[in-house]
Design a protein around this motif. Structure first.
Motif, PDB file in Angstrom:
ATOM      1  N   GLN A 140      56.098 -24.848  86.173  1.00 49.90           N
ATOM      2  CA  GLN A 140      55.792 -25.220  87.552  1.00 49.90           C
ATOM      3  C   GLN A 140      56.888 -24.789  88.533  1.00 49.90           C
ATOM      4  OE1 GLN A 140      53.051 -26.686  88.766  1.00 49.90           O
ATOM      5  NE2 GLN A 140      52.022 -26.937  86.808  1.00 49.90           N
ATOM      6  N   GLY A 141      58.006 -24.264  88.018  1.00 51.88           N
ATOM      7  CA  GLY A 141      59.092 -23.834  88.888  1.00 51.88           C
ATOM      8  C   GLY A 141      59.774 -24.986  89.595  1.00 51.88           C
ATOM      9  N   ILE A 142      59.914 -26.107  88.897  1.00 53.92           N
ATOM     10  CA  ILE A 142      60.495 -27.309  89.491  1.00 53.92           C
ATOM     11  C   ILE A 142      61.974 -27.379  89.158  1.00 53.92           C
ATOM     12  CG2 ILE A 142      60.446 -29.832  89.515  1.00 53.92           C
ATOM     13  CD1 ILE A 142      57.497 -29.669  88.769  1.00 53.92           C
ATOM     14  N   GLY A 143      62.826 -27.366  90.182  1.00 53.28           N
ATOM     15  CA  GLY A 143      64.246 -27.616  90.012  1.00 53.28           C
ATOM     16  C   GLY A 143      65.031 -26.489  89.375  1.00 53.28           C
ATOM     17  N   SER A 144      66.358 -26.628  89.457  1.00 55.40           N
ATOM     18  CA  SER A 144      67.273 -25.713  88.782  1.00 55.40           C
ATOM     19  C   SER A 144      67.449 -26.164  87.339  1.00 55.40           C
ATOM     20  CB  SER A 144      68.626 -25.719  89.492  1.00 55.40           C
ATOM     21  OG  SER A 144      69.225 -27.013  89.383  1.00 55.40           O
ATOM     22  N   LEU A 145      68.233 -25.403  86.581  1.00 52.67           N
ATOM     23  CA  LEU A 145      68.480 -25.746  85.189  1.00 52.67           C
ATOM     24  C   LEU A 145      69.082 -27.136  85.062  1.00 52.67           C
ATOM     25  CD1 LEU A 145      68.528 -25.005  82.202  1.00 52.67           C
ATOM     26  CD2 LEU A 145      70.747 -23.899  82.582  1.00 52.67           C
ATOM     27  N   MET A 146      70.081 -27.451  85.903  1.00 53.91           N
ATOM     28  CA  MET A 146      70.717 -28.766  85.835  1.00 53.91           C
ATOM     29  C   MET A 146      69.758 -29.863  86.286  1.00 53.91           C
ATOM     30  SD  MET A 146      73.451 -28.253  84.382  1.00 53.91           S
ATOM     31  CE  MET A 146      73.911 -29.986  84.450  1.00 53.91           C
ATOM     32  N   ASP A 147      68.918 -29.556  87.272  1.00 57.50           N
ATOM     33  CA  ASP A 147      67.910 -30.541  87.700  1.00 57.50           C
ATOM     34  C   ASP A 147      66.973 -30.882  86.548  1.00 57.50           C
ATOM     35  OD1 ASP A 147      68.915 -30.607  90.292  1.00 57.50           O
ATOM     36  OD2 ASP A 147      67.543 -29.028  91.007  1.00 57.50           O
ATOM     37  N   ARG A 148      66.594 -29.870  85.772  1.00 55.33           N
ATOM     38  CA  ARG A 148      65.681 -30.105  84.659  1.00 55.33           C
ATOM     39  C   ARG A 148      66.344 -30.932  83.560  1.00 55.33           C
ATOM     40  NH1 ARG A 148      63.689 -23.810  84.634  1.00 55.33           N
ATOM     41  NH2 ARG A 148      62.702 -23.891  86.714  1.00 55.33           N
ATOM     42  N   VAL A 149      67.614 -30.656  83.301  1.00 57.41           N
ATOM     43  CA  VAL A 149      68.343 -31.469  82.317  1.00 57.41           C
ATOM     44  C   VAL A 149      68.350 -32.928  82.763  1.00 57.41           C
ATOM     45  CG1 VAL A 149      70.576 -31.914  81.252  1.00 57.41           C
ATOM     46  CG2 VAL A 149      69.774 -29.558  81.496  1.00 57.41           C
ATOM     47  N   ASP A 150      68.620 -33.148  84.053  1.00 58.60           N
ATOM     48  CA  ASP A 150      68.649 -34.515  84.578  1.00 58.60           C
ATOM     49  C   ASP A 150      67.271 -35.168  84.478  1.00 58.60           C
ATOM     50  OD1 ASP A 150      71.315 -34.209  85.172  1.00 58.60           O
ATOM     51  OD2 ASP A 150      70.999 -33.748  87.294  1.00 58.60           O
ATOM     52  N   ARG A 151      66.219 -34.405  84.804  1.00 61.30           N
ATOM     53  CA  ARG A 151      64.872 -34.969  84.775  1.00 61.30           C
ATOM     54  C   ARG A 151      64.443 -35.287  83.350  1.00 61.30           C
ATOM     55  NH1 ARG A 151      61.298 -38.411  86.003  1.00 61.30           N
ATOM     56  NH2 ARG A 151      59.123 -37.713  85.898  1.00 61.30           N
ATOM     57  N   VAL A 152      64.754 -34.419  82.393  1.00 62.67           N
ATOM     58  CA  VAL A 152      64.400 -34.682  80.997  1.00 62.67           C
ATOM     59  C   VAL A 152      65.161 -35.896  80.486  1.00 62.67           C
ATOM     60  CG1 VAL A 152      64.495 -33.782  78.644  1.00 62.67           C
ATOM     61  CG2 VAL A 152      63.758 -32.294  80.518  1.00 62.67           C
ATOM     62  N   THR A 153      66.428 -35.998  80.844  1.00 62.66           N
ATOM     63  CA  THR A 153      67.219 -37.162  80.448  1.00 62.66           C
ATOM     64  C   THR A 153      66.619 -38.443  81.015  1.00 62.66           C
ATOM     65  OG1 THR A 153      69.233 -35.808  80.369  1.00 62.66           O
ATOM     66  CG2 THR A 153      69.512 -38.192  80.515  1.00 62.66           C
ATOM     67  N   GLU A 154      66.194 -38.375  82.268  1.00 63.61           N
ATOM     68  CA  GLU A 154      65.599 -39.542  82.918  1.00 63.61           C
ATOM     69  C   GLU A 154      64.305 -39.970  82.242  1.00 63.61           C
ATOM     70  OE1 GLU A 154      63.765 -40.815  87.314  1.00 63.61           O
ATOM     71  OE2 GLU A 154      64.391 -38.750  86.909  1.00 63.61           O
ATOM     72  N   ILE A 155      63.418 -39.006  81.942  1.00 65.78           N
ATOM     73  CA  ILE A 155      62.121 -39.364  81.362  1.00 65.78           C
ATOM     74  C   ILE A 155      62.293 -39.842  79.919  1.00 65.78           C
ATOM     75  CG2 ILE A 155      61.462 -37.103  80.434  1.00 65.78           C
ATOM     76  CD1 ILE A 155      59.137 -39.502  82.333  1.00 65.78           C
ATOM     77  N   LEU A 156      63.257 -39.298  79.171  1.00 67.47           N
ATOM     78  CA  LEU A 156      63.524 -39.801  77.823  1.00 67.47           C
ATOM     79  C   LEU A 156      63.972 -41.260  77.870  1.00 67.47           C
ATOM     80  CD1 LEU A 156      65.324 -36.789  76.088  1.00 67.47           C
ATOM     81  CD2 LEU A 156      63.120 -37.774  75.454  1.00 67.47           C
ATOM     82  N   THR A 157      64.789 -41.586  78.863  1.00 63.75           N
ATOM     83  CA  THR A 157      65.214 -42.978  79.024  1.00 63.75           C
ATOM     84  C   THR A 157      64.027 -43.862  79.371  1.00 63.75           C
ATOM     85  OG1 THR A 157      67.408 -42.243  79.764  1.00 63.75           O
ATOM     86  CG2 THR A 157      66.770 -44.509  80.281  1.00 63.75           C
ATOM     87  N   GLN A 158      63.135 -43.370  80.233  1.00 60.63           N
ATOM     88  CA  GLN A 158      61.969 -44.149  80.632  1.00 60.63           C
ATOM     89  C   GLN A 158      61.047 -44.452  79.454  1.00 60.63           C
ATOM     90  OE1 GLN A 158      60.120 -41.969  83.829  1.00 60.63           O
ATOM     91  NE2 GLN A 158      61.260 -43.083  85.403  1.00 60.63           N
ATOM     92  N   VAL A 159      60.934 -43.514  78.518  1.00 59.25           N
ATOM     93  CA  VAL A 159      60.044 -43.745  77.372  1.00 59.25           C
ATOM     94  C   VAL A 159      60.766 -44.411  76.202  1.00 59.25           C
ATOM     95  CG1 VAL A 159      58.550 -41.821  78.003  1.00 59.25           C
ATOM     96  CG2 VAL A 159      60.405 -41.442  76.361  1.00 59.25           C
ATOM     97  N   GLY A 160      61.993 -44.857  76.414  1.00 56.76           N
ATOM     98  CA  GLY A 160      62.699 -45.654  75.415  1.00 56.76           C
ATOM     99  C   GLY A 160      63.458 -44.890  74.367  1.00 56.76           C
ATOM    100  N   LEU A 161      63.728 -43.596  74.590  1.00 59.69           N
ATOM    101  CA  LEU A 161      64.531 -42.816  73.647  1.00 59.69           C
ATOM    102  C   LEU A 161      65.965 -42.755  74.184  1.00 59.69           C
ATOM    103  CD1 LEU A 161      62.034 -39.958  72.721  1.00 59.69           C
ATOM    104  CD2 LEU A 161      62.630 -41.984  71.386  1.00 59.69           C
ATOM    105  N   THR A 162      66.763 -43.731  73.791  1.00 60.81           N
ATOM    106  CA  THR A 162      68.122 -43.850  74.307  1.00 60.81           C
ATOM    107  C   THR A 162      69.122 -43.936  73.149  1.00 60.81           C
ATOM    108  OG1 THR A 162      67.818 -46.248  74.429  1.00 60.81           O
ATOM    109  CG2 THR A 162      67.398 -44.986  76.443  1.00 60.81           C
TER     110      THR A 162
END
Length: 341
Positions: A140-162
């Motif tokens: 989808q062309g969303i965000g830079s590489l670092m933005d994507r790392v942050d977003r993946v980290t955020e969604i993993l936390t949201q789904v309980g993978l911490t």
């Protein structure tokens, strides 16, 4: 036909309250039994036949029925993994977002996602968890590489993978079944869709993991306003997860109602048979066996009469000699396709 949201009316009879996010009218999908280069096929599998319903934002509809009744095919049609033979699917996504017409596949994918039944089979075993979840962002062309790392980290936390950092660079075979399903949910939700088809997302899991996944999906739906089409054969799961339930048999929806209304007052004999098969945690409880005859009828060129007639305990000559009964409202919001119910 997959159409943009617009002013054209669509079958609104089988809906909940409020404006629909997804509206389906007369949806039909037929697969040719044989393919021949020199002639058109003469027989078809009627996988989905004249299905209509509506789904409001933030609500969930459970699609239940036995294996082979067309539940997964409906889900794949709604997310454009299959093209319908006929009928309409209309989406009304949030203001300012693309409406997902057939000419906007990338914009549509951003709003509609699917969670598959087997999380291991739906992931590339050679790709890391980060690569798997970040792929929709890259497409989808969303965000830079670092933005994507942050977003993946955020969604993993949201789904309980911490902690999320310990999961980013693992591979699917290094996770448990419950963890893999959480990754599948994270992949579906990472781009913020409005509509998600969940195809039996807990059927491959043990009981403890199943409960956690159901709680997670409910929490995310409430917080993010996601509408779910929840496909399952388990009425107990549908009761826990869904605002309304639609019962399918041989490609047709035969009953649709609010969850508690349908479970308290099933009208169609097939729905009653499904409910009678739900285990009761009481060894002293006894109930009558449903008077259902024979086996599931083949969906290849079925006769025009009621699909359930050959197995129905209350079928009459009128049912045999007339077309499949239309959906009729027998109580407020409670629809059933049966002449004798």
């Amino acid at each position: 036909m997959l159409a943009d949201s617009g002013t054209a009316s669509i079958d609104g009879r089988l809906d909940g309250n409020g404006e629909a996010l997804v509206a389906v009218a007369g949806l039909t999908k037929r697969f040719p039994v044989t393919k021949n280069l020199f002639r058109q096929p003469s027989s078809f599998i009627h996988a989905v036949d004249d299905v209509s319903f509506r789904l409001a934002p933030g609500k969930s509809l459970g699609l239940v029925g036995e294996s082979g009744c067309g539940k997964t095919t409906v889900g794949k049609l709604l997310v454009k993994l299959l093209e319908p033979t006929s009928g309409e699917i209309r989406f009304r996504f949030p203001a300012g977002d693309a409406h997902g017409g057939s000419g906007q596949p990338r914009a549509f994918r951003r709003q509609a996602q699917m969670i598959f039944q087997d999380p291991y089979e739906s992931m590339n075993p050679r790709r890391t968890i980060y690569d798997t979840i970040a792929e929709p962002l890259a497409v989808q062309g969303i965000g830079s590489l670092m933005d994507r790392v942050d977003r993946v980290t955020e969604i993993l936390t949201q789904v309980g993978l911490t902690p999320a950092s310990s999961f980013l660079f693992r591979h699917p075979h290094e996770l448990s079944g419950g963890q893999r399903q959480r990754v599948a949910i994270a992949r579906a939700l990472v781009i913020g869709p409005s509509f998600v088809v969940a195809d039996e997302p807990t059927s491959m899991l043990d009981v403890s993991s199943r409960t956690g996944i159901m709680l997670l999906m409910q929490e995310l739906a409430a917080r993010l306003g996601i509408a779910y089409l929840y496909i399952t054969h388990d009425l107990a799961v549908a009761r826990y997860m869904c605002h309304r339930i639609a019962v399918m048999y041989l490609g047709k929806i035969i009953e649709l109602a609010e969850t508690e209304e349908l479970l308290r007052n099933p009208l169609h004999p097939y729905t009653r048979a499904l409910l009678s098969a739900v285990p009761v945690p009481d060894p002293t409880y006894r109930r009558d066996r449903p008077d259902i005859r024979g086996d599931l009828t083949l969906p290849i060129d079925p006769p025009a009469r009621c699909r359930f007639y050959d197995r129905c305990p209350i079928g009459t000559d009128f049912c045999r000699d007339n077309p499949h009964p239309p959906m009729e409202e027998r109580a407020a919001g409670h629809w059933v396709a049966c002449y004798e119910a």
